[in-house]
Design a protein around this motif. Structure first.
Motif, short mmCIF file in Angstrom:
data_model
loop_
_atom_site.label_atom_id
_atom_site.label_comp_id
_atom_site.label_asym_id
_atom_site.label_seq_id
_atom_site.Cartn_x
_atom_site.Cartn_y
_atom_site.Cartn_z
N UNK A 1 0.83 -1.21 0.00
CA UNK A 1 0.00 0.00 0.00
C UNK A 1 0.86 1.26 0.00
N UNK A 2 1.86 1.29 0.86
CA UNK A 2 2.77 2.45 0.92
C UNK A 2 3.55 2.58 -0.39
N UNK A 3 4.03 1.46 -0.90
CA UNK A 3 4.78 1.50 -2.16
C UNK A 3 3.90 2.01 -3.30
N UNK A 4 2.66 1.55 -3.34
CA UNK A 4 1.74 2.00 -4.38
C UNK A 4 1.45 3.49 -4.25
N UNK A 5 1.30 3.98 -3.03
CA UNK A 5 1.10 5.42 -2.80
C UNK A 5 2.27 6.21 -3.36
N UNK A 6 3.49 5.72 -3.12
CA UNK A 6 4.68 6.42 -3.61
C UNK A 6 4.74 6.42 -5.13
N UNK A 7 4.36 5.30 -5.76
CA UNK A 7 4.34 5.24 -7.22
C UNK A 7 3.36 6.27 -7.78
N UNK A 8 2.16 6.31 -7.23
CA UNK A 8 1.13 7.24 -7.69
C UNK A 8 1.60 8.69 -7.52
N UNK A 9 2.22 8.98 -6.39
CA UNK A 9 2.71 10.34 -6.13
C UNK A 9 3.78 10.74 -7.15
N UNK A 10 4.69 9.84 -7.47
CA UNK A 10 5.77 10.14 -8.44
C UNK A 10 5.24 10.29 -9.86
N UNK A 11 4.12 9.65 -10.16
CA UNK A 11 3.56 9.69 -11.51
C UNK A 11 2.93 11.04 -11.83
N UNK A 12 2.53 11.78 -10.82
CA UNK A 12 1.88 13.07 -11.08
C UNK A 12 0.57 12.87 -11.82
N UNK A 13 0.41 13.63 -12.90
CA UNK A 13 -0.84 13.58 -13.67
C UNK A 13 -0.77 12.63 -14.87
N UNK A 14 0.28 11.84 -14.96
CA UNK A 14 0.46 10.93 -16.08
C UNK A 14 -0.60 9.82 -16.05
N UNK A 15 -0.89 9.29 -17.24
CA UNK A 15 -1.73 8.10 -17.34
C UNK A 15 -0.95 6.96 -16.70
N UNK A 16 -1.59 6.22 -15.80
CA UNK A 16 -0.94 5.14 -15.08
C UNK A 16 -1.19 3.81 -15.79
N UNK A 17 -0.11 3.10 -16.08
CA UNK A 17 -0.20 1.78 -16.70
C UNK A 17 0.60 0.82 -15.84
N UNK B 1 -2.86 12.25 -27.95
CA UNK B 1 -3.88 12.82 -27.07
C UNK B 1 -3.28 13.78 -26.04
N UNK B 2 -1.95 13.94 -26.09
CA UNK B 2 -1.27 14.88 -25.20
C UNK B 2 -1.01 14.36 -23.80
N UNK B 3 -1.08 13.04 -23.63
CA UNK B 3 -0.90 12.46 -22.31
C UNK B 3 0.56 12.09 -22.05
N UNK B 4 1.00 12.31 -20.82
CA UNK B 4 2.23 11.71 -20.34
C UNK B 4 1.84 10.33 -19.83
N UNK B 5 2.78 9.39 -19.84
CA UNK B 5 2.46 8.06 -19.37
C UNK B 5 3.50 7.59 -18.36
N UNK B 6 3.04 6.76 -17.43
CA UNK B 6 3.92 6.19 -16.41
C UNK B 6 3.64 4.70 -16.31
N UNK B 7 4.66 3.91 -16.60
CA UNK B 7 4.59 2.47 -16.44
C UNK B 7 5.02 2.15 -15.01
N UNK B 8 4.21 1.38 -14.30
CA UNK B 8 4.42 1.14 -12.88
C UNK B 8 4.86 -0.30 -12.62
N UNK B 9 6.01 -0.44 -12.00
CA UNK B 9 6.53 -1.75 -11.61
C UNK B 9 6.49 -1.81 -10.09
N UNK B 10 5.67 -2.69 -9.54
CA UNK B 10 5.51 -2.78 -8.10
C UNK B 10 6.68 -3.48 -7.43
N UNK B 11 6.57 -3.58 -6.13
CA UNK B 11 7.59 -4.26 -5.34
C UNK B 11 7.39 -5.76 -5.38
N UNK B 12 8.08 -6.46 -4.48
CA UNK B 12 8.05 -7.92 -4.44
C UNK B 12 6.64 -8.47 -4.23
#
Length: 152
Positions: A51-67, A91-102
C-alpha cells in the motif's frame, strides 16, 4: 509527452542496469523526432508494504496516465504497443509504467491504474521487467519512426 518507468526499489550496477540505461538512451534519441520530450526511469523507495509503495508510485507519476505492469494485464504485440504509445502521445498524455515491489501492486493502485500490460503469466524478476519495458518502449518508438519491423 513524457514517458516514465516508475519502479519500486533500487537496481545496483549489474548487466541489467546497463541494458535499461542503453534502451532508455536509445528511446530518448529515437523519440525526439516523434514529440517525445523524455524517457526516464525513476526508482521509488521500497518498504512499508505494497500500500505504501503504491502510494509512492502514484505520487511520483503526477498527472500521467498510469499503466501497471501486471501478469493479469493485457499482452500486446509490439505493433499494438507502438500504436498505443502513439495514441497517448497524440492525445497529449504523459504516461507512467508502474513496476511494483516484491508483493505487487495494492488494490488502490489498480483502481487508479485501470490499464495493465502483461509480459506473460510467468513471474519475472523485477530487474528483467525493467529491461523488457525499456526495450519495448524503444522498439515501439522505432516502429513509429518508420524503422523496418520484420515480425509482422
Amino acid at each position: 509527452m513524457h514517458i516514465r518507468i516508475l519502479c519500486i526499489g533500487r537496481m545496483k550496477d549489474c548487466p541489467e542496469r546497463e541494458m535499461v540505461n542503453d534502451y532508455i538512451k536509445r528511446a530518448q534519441k529515437t523519440g525526439r523526432g516523434l514529440g517525445i520530450r523524455s524517457v526516464e526511469e525513476i526508482e521509488v523507495e521500497a518498504g512499508g508494504g505494497k500500500s505504501k509503495e503504491s502510494e509512492r508510485l502514484i505520487a511520483k507519476a503526477g498527472k500521467a496516465r498510469l499503466i501497471r505492469l501486471d501478469e493479469r494485464g493485457k499482452a500486446l504485440k509490439s505493433l499494438e504497443f507502438s500504436k498505443k504509445i502513439a495514441n497517448w502521445r497524440d492525445s497529449g498524455e504523459d504516461i507512467a509504467f508502474l513496476i511494483g515491489g516484491a508483493d505487487g501492486h495494492a488494490p488502490e493502485l489498480a483502481d487508479k491504474a485501470r490499464e495493465a500490460i502483461s509480459f506473460g503469466v510467468q513471474t519475472w524478476p523485477h530487474k528483467l521487467v525493467r529491461v523488457m519495458i525499456a526495450e519495448q518502449i524503444y522498439r515501439a518508438l522505432s516502429i513509429e519512426a518508420g524503422s523496418p519491423y520484420h515480425r509482422e
